[in-house]
Structures are given as C-alpha cells and as structure tokens.
Design a protein around this motif. Sequence first.
Motif, PDB file in Angstrom:
ATOM      1  N   LEU A 102      33.108  16.533  -2.392  1.00  0.00           N
ATOM      2  CA  LEU A 102      33.184  17.110  -3.978  1.00  0.00           C
ATOM      3  C   LEU A 102      31.598  16.788  -4.699  1.00  0.00           C
ATOM      4  CD1 LEU A 102      36.608  15.553  -4.658  1.00  0.00           C
ATOM      5  CD2 LEU A 102      36.013  17.991  -4.194  1.00  0.00           C
ATOM      6  N   GLY A 103      30.944  15.137  -4.328  1.00  0.00           N
ATOM      7  CA  GLY A 103      30.074  15.174  -4.913  1.00  0.00           C
ATOM      8  C   GLY A 103      28.412  16.284  -4.708  1.00  0.00           C
ATOM      9  N   GLN A 104      28.692  16.836  -3.337  1.00  0.00           N
ATOM     10  CA  GLN A 104      27.746  18.420  -3.087  1.00  0.00           C
ATOM     11  C   GLN A 104      28.052  18.875  -3.449  1.00  0.00           C
ATOM     12  OE1 GLN A 104      25.792  17.913   0.536  1.00  0.00           O
ATOM     13  NE2 GLN A 104      27.598  19.263   1.318  1.00  0.00           N
ATOM     14  N   ALA A 105      29.240  19.240  -3.873  1.00  0.00           N
ATOM     15  CA  ALA A 105      30.210  20.943  -4.552  1.00  0.00           C
ATOM     16  C   ALA A 105      29.308  20.389  -5.665  1.00  0.00           C
ATOM     17  CB  ALA A 105      31.280  21.290  -4.146  1.00  0.00           C
ATOM     18  N   ALA A 106      29.587  19.592  -6.654  1.00  0.00           N
ATOM     19  CA  ALA A 106      29.189  19.461  -7.279  1.00  0.00           C
ATOM     20  C   ALA A 106      27.526  19.793  -8.221  1.00  0.00           C
ATOM     21  CB  ALA A 106      29.892  18.028  -8.649  1.00  0.00           C
ATOM     22  N   LEU A 107      26.924  18.745  -7.414  1.00  0.00           N
ATOM     23  CA  LEU A 107      25.694  18.904  -7.363  1.00  0.00           C
ATOM     24  C   LEU A 107      24.860  20.490  -7.366  1.00  0.00           C
ATOM     25  CD1 LEU A 107      24.616  15.190  -5.095  1.00  0.00           C
ATOM     26  CD2 LEU A 107      24.283  15.779  -8.143  1.00  0.00           C
ATOM     27  N   SER A 116      24.640  27.383   4.075  1.00  0.00           N
ATOM     28  CA  SER A 116      25.179  26.732   5.421  1.00  0.00           C
ATOM     29  C   SER A 116      24.635  25.197   4.689  1.00  0.00           C
ATOM     30  CB  SER A 116      23.658  27.523   5.902  1.00  0.00           C
ATOM     31  OG  SER A 116      22.786  28.265   5.922  1.00  0.00           O
ATOM     32  N   THR A 117      23.796  24.879   3.814  1.00  0.00           N
ATOM     33  CA  THR A 117      24.172  23.532   3.260  1.00  0.00           C
ATOM     34  C   THR A 117      25.885  22.772   3.135  1.00  0.00           C
ATOM     35  OG1 THR A 117      22.211  23.460   2.118  1.00  0.00           O
ATOM     36  CG2 THR A 117      23.778  21.724   1.771  1.00  0.00           C
ATOM     37  N   ILE A 118      26.677  23.156   2.757  1.00  0.00           N
ATOM     38  CA  ILE A 118      28.291  22.877   2.295  1.00  0.00           C
ATOM     39  C   ILE A 118      28.818  22.904   4.264  1.00  0.00           C
ATOM     40  CG2 ILE A 118      28.031  23.470  -0.223  1.00  0.00           C
ATOM     41  CD1 ILE A 118      29.716  25.725   0.081  1.00  0.00           C
ATOM     42  N   GLY A 119      28.219  24.359   4.867  1.00  0.00           N
ATOM     43  CA  GLY A 119      28.378  24.616   6.457  1.00  0.00           C
ATOM     44  C   GLY A 119      28.290  23.933   6.911  1.00  0.00           C
ATOM     45  N   PHE A 120      27.640  22.502   6.674  1.00  0.00           N
ATOM     46  CA  PHE A 120      27.253  21.217   7.805  1.00  0.00           C
ATOM     47  C   PHE A 120      27.346  20.263   6.903  1.00  0.00           C
ATOM     48  CE2 PHE A 120      23.536  18.694   9.889  1.00  0.00           C
ATOM     49  CZ  PHE A 120      24.637  18.718  11.010  1.00  0.00           C
ATOM     50  N   GLY A 164      14.753  27.718  11.083  1.00  0.00           N
ATOM     51  CA  GLY A 164      15.741  28.467  10.941  1.00  0.00           C
ATOM     52  C   GLY A 164      16.338  28.503   9.749  1.00  0.00           C
ATOM     53  N   THR A 165      17.483  29.094   9.901  1.00  0.00           N
ATOM     54  CA  THR A 165      18.816  29.294   8.332  1.00  0.00           C
ATOM     55  C   THR A 165      19.032  28.369   8.309  1.00  0.00           C
ATOM     56  OG1 THR A 165      19.575  31.339   9.469  1.00  0.00           O
ATOM     57  CG2 THR A 165      17.874  31.744   7.935  1.00  0.00           C
ATOM     58  N   GLN A 166      19.777  27.824   9.295  1.00  0.00           N
ATOM     59  CA  GLN A 166      20.688  26.658   9.911  1.00  0.00           C
ATOM     60  C   GLN A 166      20.418  25.369   9.358  1.00  0.00           C
ATOM     61  OE1 GLN A 166      21.356  26.816  13.868  1.00  0.00           O
ATOM     62  NE2 GLN A 166      23.346  28.259  13.611  1.00  0.00           N
ATOM     63  N   TYR A 167      21.932  24.758   9.239  1.00  0.00           N
ATOM     64  CA  TYR A 167      21.826  23.804   8.421  1.00  0.00           C
ATOM     65  C   TYR A 167      21.771  23.202   6.569  1.00  0.00           C
ATOM     66  CZ  TYR A 167      21.692  23.029  13.498  1.00  0.00           C
ATOM     67  OH  TYR A 167      21.742  22.991  15.100  1.00  0.00           O
ATOM     68  N   HIS A 168      20.910  22.655   6.233  1.00  0.00           N
ATOM     69  CA  HIS A 168      20.502  22.150   4.579  1.00  0.00           C
ATOM     70  C   HIS A 168      19.417  22.138   4.674  1.00  0.00           C
ATOM     71  CE1 HIS A 168      20.136  18.267   7.484  1.00  0.00           C
ATOM     72  NE2 HIS A 168      19.406  18.075   6.117  1.00  0.00           N
ATOM     73  N   TYR A 169      18.221  22.474   5.231  1.00  0.00           N
ATOM     74  CA  TYR A 169      17.412  22.383   4.585  1.00  0.00           C
ATOM     75  C   TYR A 169      16.791  23.040   3.746  1.00  0.00           C
ATOM     76  CZ  TYR A 169      17.893  19.621   9.480  1.00  0.00           C
ATOM     77  OH  TYR A 169      17.904  19.431  10.563  1.00  0.00           O
ATOM     78  N   SER A 170      16.788  24.842   4.010  1.00  0.00           N
ATOM     79  CA  SER A 170      16.742  25.206   2.904  1.00  0.00           C
ATOM     80  C   SER A 170      17.372  25.416   1.109  1.00  0.00           C
ATOM     81  CB  SER A 170      16.943  26.492   3.227  1.00  0.00           C
ATOM     82  OG  SER A 170      16.235  26.692   4.751  1.00  0.00           O
ATOM     83  N   VAL A 171      18.153  24.311   1.233  1.00  0.00           N
ATOM     84  CA  VAL A 171      18.608  24.009  -0.277  1.00  0.00           C
ATOM     85  C   VAL A 171      17.576  23.759  -1.303  1.00  0.00           C
ATOM     86  CG1 VAL A 171      19.420  21.702  -0.417  1.00  0.00           C
ATOM     87  CG2 VAL A 171      21.231  23.236  -1.168  1.00  0.00           C
ATOM     88  N   VAL A 172      17.089  22.611  -0.775  1.00  0.00           N
ATOM     89  CA  VAL A 172      15.568  22.479  -1.986  1.00  0.00           C
ATOM     90  C   VAL A 172      14.862  23.437  -2.105  1.00  0.00           C
ATOM     91  CG1 VAL A 172      13.812  21.223  -1.937  1.00  0.00           C
ATOM     92  CG2 VAL A 172      15.664  20.795  -0.950  1.00  0.00           C
ATOM     93  N   LEU A 173      14.891  25.236  -1.642  1.00  0.00           N
ATOM     94  CA  LEU A 173      13.876  25.609  -1.934  1.00  0.00           C
ATOM     95  C   LEU A 173      15.039  26.947  -2.433  1.00  0.00           C
ATOM     96  CD1 LEU A 173      12.355  26.645   2.191  1.00  0.00           C
ATOM     97  CD2 LEU A 173      11.379  25.495  -0.040  1.00  0.00           C
ATOM     98  N   MET A 174      16.425  27.143  -2.480  1.00  0.00           N
ATOM     99  CA  MET A 174      17.085  28.117  -3.208  1.00  0.00           C
ATOM    100  C   MET A 174      16.664  27.830  -4.454  1.00  0.00           C
ATOM    101  SD  MET A 174      17.474  29.436  -0.542  1.00  0.00           S
ATOM    102  CE  MET A 174      17.996  30.813  -1.070  1.00  0.00           C
ATOM    103  N   PRO A 175      16.545  27.031  -5.178  1.00  0.00           N
ATOM    104  CA  PRO A 175      16.686  27.117  -6.700  1.00  0.00           C
ATOM    105  C   PRO A 175      14.677  27.677  -7.402  1.00  0.00           C
ATOM    106  CG  PRO A 175      17.701  24.722  -6.045  1.00  0.00           C
ATOM    107  CD  PRO A 175      17.285  26.039  -4.602  1.00  0.00           C
ATOM    108  N   ILE A 176      14.204  27.057  -6.482  1.00  0.00           N
ATOM    109  CA  ILE A 176      12.348  27.026  -6.389  1.00  0.00           C
ATOM    110  C   ILE A 176      12.737  28.872  -6.677  1.00  0.00           C
ATOM    111  CG2 ILE A 176      10.348  27.723  -6.037  1.00  0.00           C
ATOM    112  CD1 ILE A 176      11.165  24.695  -4.702  1.00  0.00           C
ATOM    113  N   VAL A 177      13.427  29.708  -5.271  1.00  0.00           N
ATOM    114  CA  VAL A 177      13.083  31.161  -4.998  1.00  0.00           C
ATOM    115  C   VAL A 177      13.523  32.047  -6.037  1.00  0.00           C
ATOM    116  CG1 VAL A 177      14.009  32.723  -3.861  1.00  0.00           C
ATOM    117  CG2 VAL A 177      12.949  31.266  -2.803  1.00  0.00           C
TER     118      VAL A 177
END
Length: 465
Positions: free
Chosen positions: A92-97, A133-137, A300-313
């Motif tokens: 839930l904390g991750q969902a809120a963030l 991909s982040t909330i899915g992992f 790749g596009t799996q896992y949580h590594y791209s969540v840092v990039l999405m707000p910037i993009v």
Amino acid sequence: MINWPALLPWGLAAGFFAFYAVFCLRRHGLLLTTGYDLGIFEQAVRSYAHFELPVTPLKGNGFNLLGDHFSPILLALVPFYLVWPAAETLLLGQAALLALAVVPISRWAQRELGRAAAVAVALGYGLSWGVGSTIGFDFHEVAFAAPLLAFSVVALAERRWVAAVAWAAPLCLVKEDLGLTVAVIGGYVAWRGPRRLGLVTAVSGVLASVVELLVLLPAMSPSHAYNYWDNLESRPGTEPSLVERLLSIPGHLVTATVEGRLLFFLLVPTLLLALRSPLFLVAVPTLGWRLLSKNPMYWGTQYHYSVVLMPIVFVAFVDVLIRLRAAKPHWGRWATAPFLAGSVVVTGVLFPFFPMAQVTDAGFYRDSAHVRTVQSVLADIPSGARVAAGNRLVPQLTGRCTVFEFGWPKDWRTADWVVLDTRNPMGWPLNGDQEAAEIAKLRTEGFWTVREEEGVLLLRGPVAE
C-alpha cells in the motif's frame, strides 16, 4: 467554495492509488508475490520497527540490507508498519508513492494546457508500463523516487530552483546511484538558474554516491565490497568492454536490440517528444548505468528499474507541449491535442502487454480452492516460528515469523518448519527435482509431515518437537 479544478490532480492520484492498491493486494492474496523481493523488504522494515538494523535472514545470517543497497528511506514506512505489521503495508505504501507522482505532473499540465491535458498526462504516467512493471513485481525502494523526481523536475521546469533541489536531495537516501541524478539536477540548475546553488547540489550529489558506493556500502556489506560492481565488468575476449558498451549506446536508439527496445518503449508513449526537452537529461544517469551494465535484467522493460524514468519522461513531454503551444498560440489547444490523444492511444495499446492487464481477468478477483488450501496450511504455522518456505509463500509469513528461502542460502537449514507448494514450484532457488531431493533429505533428518494437501506440504523438524 470548493476549488474543484485544484482538486483534480489529487482526485486523479486518489483514483490511481485505489487502482494500484487493489491490484497489489490481489496479487498478494493470489500468492503471486515473492520472498525475493517483497519478503526481503518486509524483513528490513520489520527490523527497523524493532529499533534494529535492517537485517534480512532471506539474504543470509545477520545480513544488513544497508550493505546491499543504501536505502535508509525505508524508515519512513515504520510508523505505518507499526500499525499494520504485514507485507500489505509495504504494498500500500508503494501504491501511494507511485500515485502521488501524478499530482505535480497533472497539476502543471492543467495549469499550462488545460483540464483535458491533465487527465491525458495522468493516464499516460499512471498506466505506463514502467509503473505497471513495478507494481507487478512486489515492492522496491525506488518507489520513493517517483514522487520526489516528479516534484523536483516539475519545479525545474517552473524555474523554482530551491524547491527542485529540496525535492531532489532525499533521492540520496533512496538508492546509491541516485546521487548522480541529484548531480544532474544540480547541473541543470547551474545551467539555467543560480549557479552557486546548482554547483553545490551537483557536487553534493556526486559525493553522496561516491561515499555510499565506496565507504558506507562496503562497511555494512558482509563481503566488505559493493556487491554490484561486477555488472560493469567484462571478461576479455568474451564480452564487450565498458568502453565498447558506452560507444554503442547511441546505436541502441535505432536498432532492434533489447536496449533499443527499452529506449523505444520509454519514449513512444510521448510520441518521442520527450527527447526534445532538456529535462530529459535527468534520466541520463539511470539510463546510463542500465545500458552500460552487462546484466540483461537491466536492459528490458520487466521489473522495477524503469519506474525512476517514468516521471521524468512525462514531465519532459509536458514541457515540450507547453513550448509547442507557445510557438503556435493561434492554434490554441489544437497545437497539442493530437499529441495528447496519441499518447493516450499508445498507452492503451501497450497496456495489455504488461502486468496491470491482469485486472481485466475475472479470475483475478477470486481465490482458487488451491489458494485457500495454501492459506489454511500457512495458518497452522505458529507465530514466531523459524520457517523455510517456497519463494511465493515467504511474504505470507514474514510479518509474523523468521523466514528463510527454501534452498537458499545455507541458513535455511536452521528452520524448524518447512512449507512448500510442490504443485507450483517456482524453479528458483531450486527446481522441482532438487526440491524433491531436499524434502527426502529432510525426512531422513527427522522432519515429519504435519499436513499435505493438494501438493502443499508442511513439515516440522525434530528441534520443534
């Protein structure tokens, strides 16, 4: 009088929070979360809640998670975990963030481009594959970076330099590489705003990453070294060198390599327009270490590594649209409407290919008979027990037991209880045959069957008798 337009960004964020929360909690209820990584992070937060260092038995005996990644920001979850000491609190904390990042992006878009633009951009970020991909992992500490970066980069765009730096500074507590992102933000401030503030921020960001990588992490790591340097190393004659990988990055933009697909999927929701904004430079450090790494998981596009990039993009996307409308004032909203509509369409096209699409399956909202059996067996394990569990069962127990991954590392053999779903072995850390061999060995060591139903096996060791 209620200012309804001002509430729109918060309403959008609340909607995404509800969506993410349902998705995460259902995945957890269906036993789709794992010990690596949700269980690890819960053990760390649980240790903090007991006023201890973030020790995670899943990583090894006495393993201090601050020696793996420098993420003391996890302390922020402790007050919530004390109220509800369970893995669900982290989810839930991750969902809120992640939902909170919608607020500055959509608020800025609404102010500059209108209400429809705010909704379109919120949908683009909120339903993006990087968030999905982040909330899915499971859960990851980088979720804290999403709102910090969203607020910081929007402040950069609005030339609120002190606010941009203030929002960026805590990134140094999220993960050791993000000091370099802070440095780029400082460089941007020095370029466009107060030079002294920017230079101090840039130097501070670099120093933060250097100290964390070379001093703090080795000091707290069992190996007395940073555990991930080898991701940048190459064996002569077998892999491209670091320099060769660096020189190959521009080519990835126009090739069909895995790295090229990452860049394509990152930019295509903005119809590639994000590249036209200088704010996109803030993404360079994260993109850099990922593309320079020899670890294919980072490409790749799996896992949580791209969540840092999405707000910037998406902030960069809004920046380009604002400048486009300013350049064609006589066009009004039609200067940007096709691009916003295109972004929403692309987001919709990509949505079915990423984890959040599970919400469209009716079965996602029902517990199967097998899931209920697993839950019943887990309920027979007493709180406070030492348990070796299969990877998908670990986070069901970490809130009330000392839990080890069955088969990894060697400390798992100190467990008094073993619980496995032999019908659905994950294949890691042991495959089905290896798992069966270990079970047979445990029986020779005095472990006996407490329950065995539908392939769900609960063993109790001689120490616990």
